[in-house]
Design a protein around this motif. Sequence first.
Motif: not given
Length: 514
Positions: A259, A289, A291, A458, A465
Amino acid sequence: MVGNSMKKQLSYSLMAVASAALIALSGCGGSDAVQWNEGVFESSEEFKNRCQVPRSGSDILGNTFPDVQGSTLLENNWLRSWSNETYLWYNEIIDQNPANFSDTESYFDVLKTQELTPNGNAKDNFHFSQSTESYLQRSQSGVSFGYGLQWALISSTPPRELRVAFSQPNGAAAAVNLFRGAEVLEIDGVDVINANSESDLAILNAGISPSSEGETHTFLVRDLGATETRTVTMTSGAVAESAILANDVIQTSSGNVGYVVYNTFQAFSEVELIDAFNQLESQDIQDLVLDLRYNGGGRLFIASELGYMIAGPTQTEGQTFEQIVYNDKIAPEDPVPFFSLSGAGNATPGVPLPSLNLSRVFILTTGSTCSASEAVINGLRGIDVEVILIGDTTCGKPYGFFPTDNCGTTYFTIQLTGVNAKGFGEYPDGFSPENTQGSLGVVVPGCSVADDFNHAFGDLDEALLNQALQFRETGTCSAPAIAKSNLQTAEKQANGLEIKVDSDPLGKIMIRSK
């Protein structure tokens, strides 16, 4: 044709009077007479660096200013010719006499197309300028001025809602522990939620967007998860930005998920980005992932590096990341590949990049996901890497520009578009997760989810998420989001005066020589 020297500077975001007018132009120690005729243009080089207020000395890079004495009229003539030479849709500009404008800002504002996108949005919504000094400070070193935070204006008119979207680790906001999700209730004693007089709005806007370094303002805030309020005082100042705001590994039953919150493709971000992927590469990442919800763009070549670090050498070898397309006055160039070596920003050139060798990526998006961020989406889709969008429709900017200085102002006007390895580049209304409601851009697999200011980056309960992790396991979406949130665009209400949040003009696609 415009030559290669101009392209090497690429850093990839009154009705016309029929009769001719004779205008006198002075500068360079003499006087020139230029006949203005609609549709007839002198070379921009005839007018460049001939300034109403010439600079002396050199810029922060050590380059001597080339300015000579001139006039606003000369500067306007440079803008007119330069736009005709380089603007992507130069034939859609209504040619207007530069002598009819008393300043460069108002003249530059009309030197763009008035056409609309298929969804009815402005075709060119990315036309802007700023001081060259500010541009160089931000783009080269990551230094900007303010509190070191990004506001999220959920509602701009009463009842308003103003939140902190994120804070930079070295800014005034972080120094007073003001972080994502905090709600601002008062600024300098004025009620943010309900104030509705011109004088109160002026106070609110002054506190939100200080006009100079050293301004001090007081804020009544309620922190994320708190019931009590507190008062903080912040002074605007220079802030060294961080591009990576989170870099974590989430352990799941089906493997490790990386992430990364990545906020800009500016030059200073390259080292941070490479460091983040070096860490992920060592953690046996099965999925990523990424962002990009607040990433407005930056250098196209760093976007290419990011594409390589996601997909790896096997999928990218010999492939085009983006083919740049200029107007018909500029000769085409070779396509931009997926760069496998560093050197597009502040990293040591020529060092092999890390790679995760992924066949899919989850990208978190909002309306503030723009330009180079969208180029990553489009470039990966061009080589059949599966891109899954979680969030909202992106901003819709398949365009870029050459940031160009003249007389202390750097101008940004659309001068290129780009297509991926499959020849696709038409997304002026953005990319939309497939279950998005309302107006759609290019539909991409994924889930529509409203931005979540009630959880930190997070946090596994943070809506975007959480949905990405759910989709990864089940391939399903929760109910699609209806409410939209965008850092840079405030939704208008039925009544009440607006407060405003500054957008990030540098979050646009920019390219430099590799």
